[in-house]
Design an enzyme around this catalytic site. Structure first.
Site, short mmCIF file in Angstrom:
data_model
loop_
_atom_site.label_atom_id
_atom_site.label_comp_id
_atom_site.label_asym_id
_atom_site.label_seq_id
_atom_site.Cartn_x
_atom_site.Cartn_y
_atom_site.Cartn_z
N GLY A 57 0.84 -1.20 0.00
CA GLY A 57 0.00 0.00 0.00
C GLY A 57 0.87 1.24 0.00
CB CYS A 84 5.42 -4.09 0.22
SG CYS A 84 6.31 -2.56 -0.11
CE1 TYR A 85 1.15 1.22 5.45
CE2 TYR A 85 -0.47 -0.55 5.42
CZ TYR A 85 -0.03 0.66 5.92
OH TYR A 85 -0.77 1.31 6.87
CG HIS A 176 5.50 -5.68 -4.51
ND1 HIS A 176 4.22 -5.56 -4.04
CD2 HIS A 176 6.13 -4.54 -4.15
CE1 HIS A 176 4.08 -4.39 -3.42
NE2 HIS A 176 5.23 -3.75 -3.49
CD GLU A 178 2.61 -8.76 -5.17
OE1 GLU A 178 3.24 -9.62 -4.54
OE2 GLU A 178 2.46 -7.60 -4.77
CG ASP A 233 -16.27 -11.18 -20.70
OD1 ASP A 233 -15.42 -12.08 -20.86
OD2 ASP A 233 -15.96 -10.01 -20.45
CE LYS A 375 -11.86 -10.96 -21.89
NZ LYS A 375 -13.11 -10.23 -22.15
#
Ligand code: XMP
Length: 519
Positions: A57, A84-85, A176, A178, A233, A375
């Site tokens: 964050g 992180c944060y 991070h 990710e 979709d 998606k």
């Protein structure tokens, strides 16, 4: 409510929180993102997570009133991973110390972490070839770890890059894992969910069964209508709902006269012929094109189409008689309530076309069977349901269609030229095996005529622009680096095969500062 093992991601406002969820979903873990403001003691008790992740964050834990999780999270007895944060919050909450960032200790970008301790399960598969590349983005840093924690990895700018309290299964990293710039980040998530005991039970096969049961329970013997755009979709939603409730579903496909070559025929064939799904094919092109006559402002085009679409859809839906439900292909990224630190609404760049407002106007309840999916999961579900691969892999196509690819006034003549040029361009991309590498490709017909020479004669025809971009989610995009040979071959084909175009350009604008569509 789903039966799966659930992981809770508490969002503290990082730009990349959605990526954490993506990584976990790839590992067959069901997770949800919720903003920290919403995560109260009772929320935690109801959600009953098998593990919790604190996102990064932009705030500083040094600031009074900065975002926090409820303290009861530490007493749940489940593994927690702070990023992180999220690491700094965890350390401060549990008795460690964080220091405000100074220029010398702030770290942004690529960094390398060295192993500091052996043998924790969290590090399985890490440091096998020495140090690991990671992505750092922090101002503040942990200065003292909380009691019970040990250091597993360090980097020059972050002595506490990886920390752990293995007894409580609390893990915290300064970087991070990710993002793609932490190439081995996925392994840390794998380790974390394994030590949390996840069964990896989030698969599209299981999802399909559950979604069908839910749709049946929701719809009972009521009628459902579904607006089809021809996109992935709404098509996947329609096929799934049809599988659940059969002929209680009717699809309405509004042809606004702004579709690509053969598009209407392909959609109708797929639904009627392959799936035998009741389909109203409403050819309303005259109505739309006459309303757009003389309109050149992009926002007026979008609003005109959006409003007419609702009227027309409503008219045809009424033919079904007694529908109680409207099906929509809403996806998870549309429903995540992200943490907004600016508070205010964002600026409208473009009025996106959707069927918002319709349910209230028509007194319909919503059926949204894709609400929990990203998606690429929708594509996987489409495969699971047996939709043709060529259909599932189609590039996105905007609701207002060719209207926003034809800057200036729209005429039938221009639309016909644009359709032909677009078909040649897409054919070229397919022939060269590039279709699946590109997020979206199309031709925009420019409101400009240019002088040319063909054979011995002078021509005075339209110019067009080719657009092709790569993107992950359509929010940002890079232009696709075609070879010069590809571009010149395509330009030649378009000029030879499409009467009305004598000049071809390639759009090399990224997003930002451009947008993907021209209007
Ligand atoms: P832009 O042009 O804003 O487009 O960079 C981002 C993505 O959104 C698509 N797009 C739309 N999709 N209704 C839609 O369903 C719309 O009104 C609309 N406008 C743009 C665009 O094609 C790209 O994939």
């Amino acid at each position: 409510m789903t039966q799966h093992d659930r992981l809770l991601i508490i969002d503290f406002g990082s730009q990349v929180t959605q990526l954490i969820a993506r990584r976990l979903r790839e590992l067959n873990v069901y997770c949800e993102i919720h903003p920290y403001q919403k995560v109260t003691d009772s929320f935690l008790a109801d959600f009953a997570p098998r593990a919790v992740i604190f996102s990064g964050g932009p705030d500083s834990v040094m600031r009074a009133g900065s975002p926090r999780p409820p303290q009861s999270v530490y007493g749940l007895g489940v593994p927690i991973l702070g990023i992180c944060y999220g690491q700094q919050v965890m350390m401060q909450d549990l008795g460690g110390r964080v220091e405000a960032g100074e220029h010398a200790t702030a770290e942004f970008g690529r960094a390398y972490v060295e192993q500091a301790d052996q043998g924790d399960e969290f590090l399985s598969g890490w440091f096998q070839g020495g140090r690991e590349q990671v992505w750092m983005s922090h101002g503040d840093h942990v200065a003292e770890i909380a009691p019970g924690f040990q250091v597993l990895g360090t980097s020059p700018g972050a002595p506490f890059a990886i920390t752990a309290d293995p007894a409580r299964r609390f893990y915290a990293v300064q970087f991070h894992p990710e993002v793609h710039h932490t190439p081995n980040g996925r392994t840390l998530y794998e380790n974390f969910i394994r030590l949390a005991g996840f069964r990896g039970d989030w698969t599209m096969g299981a999802y399909r069964e559950e979604a069908i049961a839910k749709i049946r329970a929701q719809a009972g013997d009521g009628k459902v209508i579904c607006g089809l755009s021809g996109g992935v979709d709404s098509s996947v939603a329609a096929v799934l709902i049809h599988e659940a409730i059969g002929d209680q579903l009717t699809c309405v496909f509004v042809d606004h006269g702004l579709l690509r070559q053969n598009e209407a025929a392909e959609v109708v064939a797929m639904f009627r012929d392959n799936y035998n799904i009741p389909l109203i094919h409403a050819d309303e092109s005259d109505l739309f094109l006459s309303a757009l006559d003389g309109v050149s402002d992009p926002e007026v085009k979008r609003k005109t189409i959006g409003k007419l679409f609702i009227d027309v859809f409503q008219k045809h839906a009424a033919e079904v008689g007694g529908a109680e439900f409207l099906a929509q292909g809403t996806l998870y990224p549309d429903v995540i309530e992200s943490v907004s630190f600016s508070g205010g609404p964002s600026v409208t760049i473009k009025s996106h076309h959707n069927v918002g407002g319709l349910p209230e106007k028509m007194g319909l309840k919503l059926v949204e069977p894709l609400r929990e999916l990203f998606k690429d999961e929708v594509r996987a579900l489409g495969h699971e349901l047996g939709l043709p691969a060529s259909f599932i892999g189609r590039h996105p196509f905007p609701g207002p269609g060719l209207a926003i690819r034809c800057p200036g006034e729209i005429t039938r003549e221009k639309l016909a030229i644009l359709r032909k040029a677009d078909a040649v361009y897409i054919d070229q991309i397919r022939r060269h095996g590039l279709y699946d590498e590109i997020w979206q490709a199309f031709v925009a017909l420019l409101p400009v005529r240019t002088v040319g020479v063909m054979g011995d004669g002078r021509t005075y025809d339209y110019a067009c622009a080719l657009r092709a971009v790569t993107s992950v989610d359509g929010m940002t995009a890079d232009y696709y680096p075609f070879t010069h040979d590809f571009l010149s071959e395509t330009a030649t084909r378009i000029i030879n095969e499409v009467k009305g175009i004598n000049r071809v350009t390639y759009d090399i604008t990224s997003k930002p500062p451009g947008t993907i569509e021209w209007e």
